[in-house]
Write a protein that holds these residues in place. Structure first.
Motif, PDB file in Angstrom:
ATOM      1  N   TYR A  36      64.893  25.265 113.819  1.00 33.44           N
ATOM      2  CA  TYR A  36      64.154  25.985 114.858  1.00 33.44           C
ATOM      3  C   TYR A  36      64.961  27.115 115.498  1.00 33.44           C
ATOM      4  O   TYR A  36      64.783  28.276 115.163  1.00 33.44           O
ATOM      5  CB  TYR A  36      63.666  25.026 115.942  1.00 33.44           C
ATOM      6  N   ASP A  37      65.841  26.769 116.400  1.00 39.00           N
ATOM      7  CA  ASP A  37      66.466  27.788 117.249  1.00 39.00           C
ATOM      8  C   ASP A  37      67.222  28.877 116.489  1.00 39.00           C
ATOM      9  O   ASP A  37      67.010  30.055 116.722  1.00 39.00           O
ATOM     10  CB  ASP A  37      67.388  27.124 118.276  1.00 39.00           C
ATOM     11  N   ARG A  84      64.895  30.986 114.238  1.00 40.34           N
ATOM     12  CA  ARG A  84      64.064  31.908 115.012  1.00 40.34           C
ATOM     13  C   ARG A  84      64.893  33.056 115.584  1.00 40.34           C
ATOM     14  O   ARG A  84      64.428  34.190 115.651  1.00 40.34           O
ATOM     15  CB  ARG A  84      63.371  31.145 116.143  1.00 40.34           C
ATOM     16  N   TRP A  85      66.101  32.756 115.989  1.00 38.39           N
ATOM     17  CA  TRP A  85      66.973  33.812 116.513  1.00 38.39           C
ATOM     18  C   TRP A  85      67.216  34.853 115.417  1.00 38.39           C
ATOM     19  O   TRP A  85      67.308  36.035 115.671  1.00 38.39           O
ATOM     20  CB  TRP A  85      68.294  33.207 116.997  1.00 38.39           C
ATOM     21  N   LEU A  86      67.304  34.387 114.155  1.00 34.32           N
ATOM     22  CA  LEU A  86      67.540  35.297 113.039  1.00 34.32           C
ATOM     23  C   LEU A  86      66.240  35.919 112.511  1.00 34.32           C
ATOM     24  O   LEU A  86      66.230  36.532 111.458  1.00 34.32           O
ATOM     25  CB  LEU A  86      68.257  34.556 111.910  1.00 34.32           C
ATOM     26  N   SER A  87      65.141  35.689 113.256  1.00 30.97           N
ATOM     27  CA  SER A  87      63.844  36.284 112.917  1.00 30.97           C
ATOM     28  C   SER A  87      63.178  35.741 111.673  1.00 30.97           C
ATOM     29  O   SER A  87      62.377  36.415 111.042  1.00 30.97           O
ATOM     30  CB  SER A  87      63.918  37.816 112.813  1.00 30.97           C
ATOM     31  N   TRP A  88      63.537  34.532 111.285  1.00 33.51           N
ATOM     32  CA  TRP A  88      62.769  33.872 110.234  1.00 33.51           C
ATOM     33  C   TRP A  88      61.754  32.963 110.906  1.00 33.51           C
ATOM     34  O   TRP A  88      62.029  32.399 111.963  1.00 33.51           O
ATOM     35  CB  TRP A  88      63.671  33.009 109.352  1.00 33.51           C
ATOM     36  N   LYS A  89      60.623  32.787 110.290  1.00 35.39           N
ATOM     37  CA  LYS A  89      59.635  31.885 110.869  1.00 35.39           C
ATOM     38  C   LYS A  89      60.022  30.445 110.543  1.00 35.39           C
ATOM     39  O   LYS A  89      59.950  29.562 111.376  1.00 35.39           O
ATOM     40  CB  LYS A  89      58.249  32.205 110.300  1.00 35.39           C
ATOM     41  N   ASN A  90      60.441  30.249 109.291  1.00 42.79           N
ATOM     42  CA  ASN A  90      60.913  28.938 108.851  1.00 42.79           C
ATOM     43  C   ASN A  90      62.277  29.134 108.194  1.00 42.79           C
ATOM     44  O   ASN A  90      62.611  30.246 107.804  1.00 42.79           O
ATOM     45  CB  ASN A  90      59.921  28.331 107.844  1.00 42.79           C
TER      46      ASN A  90
END
Lengths: 445, 225
Positions: free
Chosen positions: A280-281, A284-290
């Motif tokens: 998750y975190d 998401r910080w790296l701009s991937w959804k999954n």
């Protein structure tokens, strides 16, 4: 309302930076986080909350501290974020220290309160924002800051250098050959199906866990590998400290290790927060959804091994066992049933906890609290009383805790309260009970 | 002052242009708040990409049906009172005979109305529930600890139109004209306050639930109720 009484704790990571902060600097950071970094949730949540207090009973701190209202989730937001908003960020260093104490040591970011709030307000998100602000102001528990520094220098949370790591892995492999014929811990095997990502403790003072995992993987005949270079460890204490830039850097390195080895999946060890950071975190910080590489936890992996018959159970554990469900795997991943499947396959007498599944209580070590060192140990011991009571009610003396934080704190609480419990990881369950086919058993000479 | 408050001129103003103003502020304000929420949400990497209609609805469903969530079952009294309060609060003004008459006079539209006794009882329920919430704010430690002035103001804002409406209808204590003026005014104030105060939970409930429902259900494979 009267000031909340808390015992004084001296933590150089919080006391000293707080003394040096100017009101202008604090204001700048608070405004930047609130206005630029926080998303629409902040404003909506703060305005939607009707201060009804219905989240209180969700919190194990609130319950452990005899329903002290200052431990209820709503009050933690009211006296941190809402206070900052009201004062437009113009507060002094001492106040930041108070915020930091609430956000770092009185909340495990377990997200149980979101399930009890009628609006579904993600209170842990709000307290993460407080941690972010305190982190940027460098007011965070010293030990947590040390973990983050370790991540920056060694890409592990406990200062394990690459040389030590490779050496230990090879040593474990050699030892394993005493039991399993030609056992391998294949380093840098390109194209393997799994890349095993352990906690750094698995190559320092809990090496038997890596040995267990290697044993399971060898017996199951799975194609797997571990990278020989940085990025092999998957923990991420920077996420807990609020150093998100570092958090992103750690996850990037971790995923790059998987890309380099062209593995199909990453198999995460039994560490809850590491799983959360990767899935998750950090992602998401790296701009991937999954996650860019399929990420599966050890709990799911063990379930699949037993279900597919790759691991056979020779002799089940006879004593009654109970379970600590790690928030990151159960509430935040829905693996409750798989976990029970593994336990029931290996234990004769499983006594479930109450409340269970997503309603289970946090062990009070999550959100980095396990790593704050001696000054804050009392927080876990006192805040964990709800957990202790819940586990005690089952009557079992073996507790399965498939997460490094849960495992360590329950072991410590068992010691602290003189309960004499035996705490086991899921891999220990498997290793204790699985069948090792004759053909691969090492012949003793 | 009292003369002004009882004047027919004020009554005409409150019953005419002020109604328009109140509804424009309420509807316009609500649209504005929702649009600005939605446009701010676009800037986030974690909101829209994870939204799921199925799990949003699942979450909303479990929190608008009484006793459908764990926390509601754990607190039967609060759940009953809260649901009773919100249903009476919403339905009484919409289906009140006197309100419908005004609409009928203006636009000749009519709809179902509540019997007078029922509407009367529902009004009292709203008032009693507010008294309960007020007492809870004083008594329950976890609520008292986080209560601020704004929480009382909101309770007062909601209580005012119901109390004044009840008194005006029964024509007790005060002059009828005075009470009616106060009733209409406080009702309009409440409507206008919805988008800009904590009463906005009426608008945002659906969005906060949708997000949490999606995050729990679609992403984390667990339940939020």
């Amino acid at each position: 309302m009267a000031e909340t009484i808390r015992k004084p704790v001296s933590d150089p990571g919080m006391d000293e930076p707080a003394r040096k902060l100017s009101v202008d600097k604090i204001e700048k950071i608070i405004r930047w986080v609130i206005e630029k970094e926080a998303d629409a949730r902040l404003e909506t949540y703060v305005e939607t909350c009707t201060h009804c207090g219905l989240c209180s009973e969700a919190c194990h701190y609130y319950l452990s501290y005899k329903r002290d209202p200052s431990y209820s989730p709503v009050s933690k937001v009211r006296y941190t974020l809402s206070d900052m908003l009201k004062r437009k960020g113009r507060v002094d260093g001492e106040t930041v220290k108070t915020y930091a104490r609430i956000a770092y040591t009185e909340c495990n970011l377990c997200r149980r309160c979101s399930m009890y709030c009628p609006f579904g307000i993600d209170i842990s998100y709000l307290l993460s924002l407080v941690r972010r602000i305190c982190g940027l102001l460098n007011v965070a528990p010293q030990y947590l800051q040390d973990n983050t520094n370790s991540h920056i220098h060694t890409f592990t949370q406990s200062w394990v250098g690459q040389d030590d790591y490779v050496d230990t892995v090879q040593f474990i492999e050699e030892e394993l050959r005493m039991e399993i014929k030609n056992a391998r811990i294949p380093l840098d095997k390109a194209g393997a199906e799994f890349m095993y990502a352990p906690h750094s403790h698995e190559v320092t003072f809990k090496t038997h866990l890596l040995a267990n995992m290697a044993k399971i993987l060898n017996v199951a005949g799975v194609s797997w590998t571990m990278p020989s270079e940085d990025g092999w460890e998957n923990t991420n204490q920077a996420m807990h400290a609020g150093y998100y830039e570092t958090m992103g850097m750690i996850e990037k390195k971790h995923f790059e290790a998987a890309f380099r080895l062209k593995v199909k999946k990453i198999l995460a060890g039994e560490c809850g927060h590491a799983f959360r950071a990767a899935v998750y975190d950090g992602t998401r910080w790296l701009s991937w959804k999954n996650p860019p590489v399929t990420y599966i936890s050890a709990v799911q992996f063990f379930y699949e091994l037993i279900r597919d018959g790759k691991i056979k159970v020779a002799k089940k554990i006879q004593e009654p066992v109970t379970l600590q469900e790690p928030c990151s795997f159960v509430r935040n991943r829905g693996l409750g049933d798989m976990l029970r499947y593994v336990i029931k396959a290996t234990c004769e007498d499983f006594i479930d906890v109450k409340p269970n599944y997503e309603h289970n209580y946090c062990c009070c070590a999550g959100g980095g609290v396990i790593n704050y060192g001696p000054p804050w140990k009392f927080v876990r011991m006192e805040g964990g009383r709800t957990k202790i009571k819940q586990l005690k009610d089952t009557g079992a003396r073996i507790v399965i805790a498939p997460c490094h934080s849960c495992h360590k704190t329950i072991e410590e609480m068992s010691d602290f309260y003189k309960l004499g419990w035996h705490v086991l990881f899921a891999n220990e369950l498997l290793v204790k009970t699985m069948e090792i086919p004759e053909g691969i058993k090492a012949t003793q000479e | 002052m009292y003369e002004f408050l009882t004047s027919i001129e004020l009554y005409r103003f409150l019953k005419g242009p002020m109604v328009w103003i109140a509804f424009i502020v309420f509807i316009g304000g609500s649209i504005f708040r929702i649009c600005s929420l939605m446009s701010r949400a676009k800037g986030s990497k974690v909101l829209y990409p994870y939204l799921s209609v199925k799990y949003s609805l699942r979450s909303i469903f479990h929190w608008v049906i009484p006793f459908a969530s764990t926390n509601m079952r754990k607190r039967p009294w609060i759940t009953s009172i809260t649901f009773l309060f919100h249903s009476c609060l919403i339905f009484t003004p919409i289906f009140l005979f006197a309100h419908n008459m005004l609409v009928r006079e203006s636009w000749n539209i009519r709809w179902w109305t509540l019997p007078e006794r029922t509407a009367d009882a529902m009004t009292l329920i709203v008032v009693f529930c507010i008294v309960f919430f007020l007492l809870r704010r004083f008594i329950a430690p976890e609520v008292r600890y986080v209560t601020s002035a704004s929480d009382y103001i909101i309770l007062g804002t909601v209580a005012a139109p119901f109390i004044s409406g009840y008194l005006a209808f029964h024509q007790v204590f005060f002059d009828y004209r005075f009470m009616v003026n106060i009733h209409i005014l406080s009702g309009e104030v409440m409507l206008m306050a919805i988008p800009f105060t904590r009463l906005s939970h009426m608008l945002f409930f659906w969005f906060t639930r949708a997000y949490t429902g999606s995050e729990f259900g679609a992403v984390r494979h667990s339940r939020d109720f």
